[in-house]
Design an enzyme around this catalytic site. Structure first.
Site, short mmCIF file in Angstrom:
data_model
loop_
_atom_site.label_atom_id
_atom_site.label_comp_id
_atom_site.label_asym_id
_atom_site.label_seq_id
_atom_site.Cartn_x
_atom_site.Cartn_y
_atom_site.Cartn_z
N CYS A 1 0.85 -1.19 0.00
CA CYS A 1 0.00 0.00 0.00
C CYS A 1 0.88 1.23 0.00
O CYS A 1 2.00 1.20 0.49
CB CYS A 1 -0.86 0.00 1.25
SG CYS A 1 0.16 -0.14 2.72
N GLY B 1 0.74 -18.74 -3.90
CA GLY B 1 0.46 -18.29 -5.26
C GLY B 1 0.09 -19.50 -6.09
O GLY B 1 0.94 -20.17 -6.65
C1 FMN Z 1 -10.22 -12.64 -2.71
C2 FMN Z 1 -8.85 -12.41 -2.18
C3 FMN Z 1 -8.65 -11.56 -1.09
C4 FMN Z 1 -7.38 -11.35 -0.60
N1 FMN Z 1 -7.20 -10.51 0.49
C5 FMN Z 1 -5.96 -10.33 1.00
C6 FMN Z 1 -5.74 -9.55 2.17
O1 FMN Z 1 -6.68 -9.04 2.78
N2 FMN Z 1 -4.46 -9.38 2.61
C7 FMN Z 1 -3.38 -9.96 2.00
O2 FMN Z 1 -2.25 -9.80 2.45
N3 FMN Z 1 -3.56 -10.73 0.90
C8 FMN Z 1 -4.81 -10.92 0.39
N4 FMN Z 1 -4.97 -11.72 -0.73
C9 FMN Z 1 -3.79 -12.37 -1.34
C10 FMN Z 1 -3.65 -13.81 -0.87
O3 FMN Z 1 -3.43 -13.88 0.51
C11 FMN Z 1 -2.50 -14.50 -1.62
O4 FMN Z 1 -1.31 -13.78 -1.34
C12 FMN Z 1 -2.69 -14.52 -3.13
O5 FMN Z 1 -4.06 -14.70 -3.45
C13 FMN Z 1 -1.87 -15.63 -3.83
O6 FMN Z 1 -2.23 -16.92 -3.41
P1 FMN Z 1 -3.31 -17.86 -4.19
O7 FMN Z 1 -2.94 -17.87 -5.63
O8 FMN Z 1 -3.21 -19.19 -3.54
O9 FMN Z 1 -4.65 -17.22 -3.97
C14 FMN Z 1 -6.26 -11.96 -1.22
C15 FMN Z 1 -6.46 -12.81 -2.31
C16 FMN Z 1 -7.73 -13.05 -2.79
C17 FMN Z 1 -7.90 -13.96 -3.97
#
Ligand code: FMN
Ligand code: FAD
Ligand code: FAD
Ligand code: FMN
Ligand code: FES
Ligand code: FES
Lengths: 306, 283, 306, 283
Positions: free
Chosen positions: A134, A246
């Site tokens: 951010c 990821g």
């Molecule tokens: C719907 C959604 C909401 C997320 N909200 C946050 C969040 O509030 N804080 C954060 O650090 N990452 C957030 N992320 C990122 C995830 O924690 C993660 O780093 C990212 O999705 C990659 O992992 P994945 O491919 O397994 O989803 C969010 C991801 C998704 C898809």
């Protein structure tokens, strides 16, 4: 599950499988699924969604867009704000059967400091994850894109608490290892990565932005190859542990992150397809370690490092 | 007052497709769910042909939210009927399921329809308004009202014959008011015309309106009810990634400027809980 | 196909659909497919693979890894070197029925200068694409990651020729628009993007790097949402035209890039699945413009800009 | 001297699956290719079930290189037989094709086997060595040699019965030397044992060896031939994204340290054109 036992920043975990922040609402899931959810709790530690000082309602819809082997979200960090979180949610979250990691974000060092000290003082968090994707309200720079900003932030936060501080990196940089090194130099206990990749989608009718917030973040299997490259680069650059995520969908992809150097892994988007994905992935990972005659995740990690 | 909802089995589960057939412009298929609780009308499931779908270009990737249109509990579990309108890769894949195929499901999820007395104490009846594929939860709810002995009247609207289906199968045994925009059957026009006539009648005092259908229809119903002082419950749609409150993707604007999470705070909401049922169209 | 006619950096094209550098060998394809390949030539301009001063054999195998909705390559820019290219390949490439863009890369301003001037002097190239995803041998910095390096390079190359110079951006940066602005300030005529995202894959047996070169680049539909975000960001930051690419598979996805602000598009990985993809995508795009009653690609582009 | 190869129709095309059946551990299926030229043994096609595959988790994404094992030209085009060993998502999807399904194909691609006289002027015979799924191009080439009146002897090796198939269907009418590593049929051991015996005999002078199979087998054959002064052609495999020279992904090391592009410079190469047929195994 003893093969899966993992020590992460001094926290002893039953398995290396956590959730990605913002991808599970354990309190709602408890209502939706009832006791079996608690008994078969899918993660070895629970990472809260990101909390900010003031409440946020989140971004206007649309917030979701499905992409080839992935999805874009522009959720916008809806959360009740620190005070309500501490009063209403934290006591219930600390009743979960696993250690709790609280994710926090702010746009200034001062606000970050309040978040970290109040969460730490509550005594209910085993660790704090710093979401640094951010902009800093003073410099205008995105903290997690700048090694100097990251190290300066750690300089403010590190003295405030002894509990582990984990820095969650943004992948939208040329050299994540430089930001990770700065975090380590500033006293971070761990690195968590990757957050989502900056992404856009057109409204199929108008051709304008589909997402209410304009752009969003890509996650899911589509980003896995990028996440693996960054985890590998960062884990060879720092000595502190890396929580890799990821696009993890199964034991095999979790193992790939460990092969790339991660000490623990986190499941994000796959939770949406399978609410019990965390437990399934732990079990699959255990079978992989077994078949490779590896006694621990740590041994697996070391065996692939050259 | 919110009706109780059953707890969903934790995780997703494999079920068997026991029937699939075309019904007008839609596809109707049936699953046998051996593990699940009996769902309550207005609830929905997250469905996928396989843990990873049989995808084209990586989509469908996420499961799809689908309301059940009929449930029956028997010795070998719950039998669930779904009605599918094929609009993209996910619904097309689901419509392609054949008898004997497997289907993965999580749920039932979401807040169901309340019976009239729960919406408004002492209410003595229900008016059901379904548009297009929105007839699915209406069909399930109508059946439940019959069982509960609550009098109901049903109004269904469709664009044309190609965009209709399920009428005889799911509503055949009862008198329903039909509206087709192209005039091919029933009233030539919108189902809200029929609702207006009914609300203007003098025998609807205290009846609660229940509706599911396209955003424009729901917003019209919401406004008609607000103007007429009639309580209503609306089953909304929105893009959903998870269905169980995890992703915060299913935001629907509330009158106070914040958002509700449709998959847990809905998909059935009271008309006054939202600022619009068709927010996209007034953006 | 008049609806598709596009003017790109002063070059008049039958359609906005080009190929991505390094994803088509037109000379080999001519042998493999014969005359129909020339008669139905799939692209409105042909972009050569990247040429370097000295010949390169490329990276050791493995060079390919398939990923969810995409692939990683670590080809390593095999090419015959400038001299052989000019003598042997360029004359044949200039016989293709479309304008030719020659892609070049070097690790110093001097080498870049020789490549640009000799290609320009040949009189056979309609434009030159500068592949800047490589480290500068003097500074050690990857040119395309640094606005200053990019502008400095343009300062050397711009005076050498009047033919259009197109800068191909790397997506592995926090702010591609800054590099694009620097390229524009240095006199670039166009931007081409995105190149591949840095990616890694584990050998399923050993857990070590699958790719001979260690890491590689991700392409295909998986990266499309990232490419669209960057194209949108860059095209709103510069006045010169953007050639958008990254996961284009059909007319619809090509249209998304135009909606994001691209003047032209390029097809890369999809060529591997469908050797005639370029022509198919042009035809599909024309039908989309028709059904939206848009008279030109330029009109489409403008109609979605807010 | 390189044999001529037919030009492939530009682009990919849809074909019909006219048969599919299990044969031992493999799956054999047949396509009708109405547009293509007759391919030459050793050539291959790039195949996909659909333009975008019916993929699981986004894979298979790229088409898969598959050699043809038999071709017949008739009134309605070329009939092509393929033999599939299921090792991952792509081959599993292809093995799942049933009669009446469609299959997308591009090709024929690649450099085919040369007849003995082209490899070595005056050569009077061929020794064919196939291992595992490598029997596919060997089957096609054997048939061509018969038609051309070139004498050939065939040696086939398999790990075990589960990893074998196509013997009777593709080689049944002729005497072949068989080796099974588990001893379940023919010689108990490696097919290279049979080759060694044959090369040690005194009637092979001038015969050219042709082989296709796993890298280890090909490298063994290559070394045996080099040592014995026998010419050989090997049909290699490597990961391929395109099959027509576009991606440069199919690099195979040459003795001079550079690489050949297997899809255009091969997949059939002479033994002395490469530095190893099993480079991965000596890395
Ligand atoms: C719907 C959604 C909401 C997320 N909200 C946050 C969040 O509030 N804080 C954060 O650090 N990452 C957030 N992320 C990122 C995830 O924690 C993660 O780093 C990212 O999705 C990659 O992992 P994945 O491919 O397994 O989803 C969010 C991801 C998704 C898809
Ligand atoms: C609670 C609930 C109950 C439902 N019940 C039923 C039911 O009983 N029967 C039924 O047929 N349907 C029902 N739906 C609707 C159904 O879930 C959607 O039609 C379905 O998800 C569409 O998926 P698709 O892949 O077929 O189409 P998509 O391709 O997802 O397209 C559908 C719409 O989504 C948008 N869209 C297009 N591409 C994308 C993309 N890449 N990512 C995100 N959005 C995109 C567009 O606006 C498009 O018109 C219900 C929805 C909800 C929320
Ligand atoms: C010229 C030629 C002719 C051939 N002829 C035949 C034939 O006649 N019959 C036949 O059955 N096969 C044939 N093959 C082999 C066939 O093309 C491969 O077996 C097939 O591509 C494997 O695809 P898959 O999806 O089934 O398996 P993959 O999952 O692609 O796995 C196969 C192997 O590839 C590697 N691999 C695993 N994951 C990946 C990944 N994500 N990306 C890249 N590589 C990966 C591993 O080493 C694995 O063992 C031929 C190959 C060539 C080059
Ligand atoms: C196999 C392969 C080789 C490539 N070689 C080059 C190259 O030589 N020079 C270059 O500028 N880009 C090269 N690229 C990048 C593409 O031109 C393109 O930018 C990228 O692949 C994204 O587009 P796509 O997703 O449509 O493939 C290559 C990409 C691939 C897949
Ligand atoms: S669909 Fe995920 S929170 Fe509602
Ligand atoms: S497979 Fe693409 S060049 Fe050979």
């Amino acid at each position: 599950m003893s093969r899966l036992r993992t020590s992460l920043c001094g926290i002893e975990l039953e398995s290396p499988v956590l959730n990605g922040s913002g991808t599970y609402d354990a309190l709602v899931a408890r209502d939706v699924f009832g006791d079996p959810f608690i008994r078969q709790f899918p993660f070895a530690a629970f990472v809260s969604k990101t909390i900010t000082l003031a409440p946020r309602v989140g971004n206007p819809p649309n917030r979701l867009w499905e992409t080839p082997s992935g999805m874009i979200n522009s959720i916008g960090l809806p959360n009740p704000g620190l005070d309500t979180f501490l009063e209403r949610d934290l006591p219930r979250l600390s009743e979960l059967p696993v250690p709790l990691v609280v994710s926090v974000m702010a746009d200034s060092g001062e606000d970050f400091a309040r978040l970290v000290s109040e969460v730490a003082d509550s005594g209910r968090a085993s660790a704090i994850e710093l979401n640094v994707s951010c902009p800093n309200v003073h410099s205008g720079l995105i903290v997690g894109e700048q090694p100097t900003e990251t190290e300066a932030l750690m300089g403010i936060l590190r003295p405030l608490t002894k509990i582990p501080l984990i820095v969650k990196l943004t992948p939208n940089v040329a050299a994540p290892e430089e930001v990770a090194r700065a975090a380590e130099a500033g006293g971070a206990d761990g690195i968590s990565m990757i957050n989502t990749l900056k992404a856009w989608a057109a409204d199929p009718e108008s051709g304008r932005s589909w997402l209410g917030a304009g752009t969003g973040g890509l996650s899911g299997p589509a980003v896995r190859p990028v996440a693996l490259a960054q985890v590998r680069q960062v884990s060879s650059a720092v000595a502190i542990p890396v929580i890799g995520m990821g696009g993890i969908t199964d034991g095999e992809s979790a193992f790939e992150f460990i092969a790339a150097g991660a000490t623990a892994v986190a499941v994000g988007t796959e939770n949406f397809r399978d609410p019990a994905a965390g437990g399934r992935i732990s079990a699959e990972l255990e079978r992989i370690l077994e078949s490779r005659e590896l006694d621990s995740v740590e041994q697996a990690r070391r065996s692939t490092l050259t | 007052m919110r009706p109780d909802r059953p707890e969903a089995p934790f995780g997703r589960r494999e079920t068997e497709v026991t029937d699939s057939h075309r019904d007008g412009g839609y596809r109707v298929f049936t699953l046998r769910d051996e593990l699940g609780p009996e769902p309550i009308p207005g609830q929905f499931y997250m469905l996928a042909n396989a843990p990873d779908w049989p995808a084209t270009t990586g989509r469908p990737y996420l499961p799809r939210a689908i309301s059940f249109a009929r449930s029956d509990s028997g010795d070998s579990g719950i039998t669930l009927d779904f009605i599918i309108h094929e609009v993209g890769p996910g619904t097309t894949a689901l419509a392609g399921l054949a008898e004997g195929d497997r289907c993965w499901l999580a749920g039932p999820f979401g807040r169901p329809f309340s019976i009239p007395d729960q919406v408004k104490a002492g209410s003595h009846g229900a008016i059901l308004v379904g548009g297009g594929i929105g007839i699915a939860p209406i069909a399930a709810f109508r059946r439940r009202l019959v069982e509960a002995g609550v009098p109901s009247r049903t109004l269904l609207g469709f664009r044309d014959v190609e965009h209709s289906g399920g009428i005889d199968d799911f509503f055949g045994c009862e008198q329903v008011g039909l509206a087709f925009e192209d005039g091919s059957r029933g009233h030539h026009g919108h189902v809200t015309d029929l609702l207006a006539t009914m609300l203007a009648g003098d025998d609807t005092g205290g009846a609660v309106v229940y509706s599911c259908g396209p955003p424009g229809l729901l917003e019209k119903v919401r406004q008609m009810c607000a103007e007429g002082g009639v309580s209503c419950e609306l089953a909304l749609e929105s893009p959903m990634a998870c269905g169980f409150g995890a992703c915060f993707g299913c935001a629907v604007p509330k009158p106070d400027g914040s958002y509700l999470r449709l998959c847990v705070d809905g998909a059935v909401v009271r008309g006054d809980e939202i600022s619009s049922a068709a927010p996209g169209e007034i953006q």
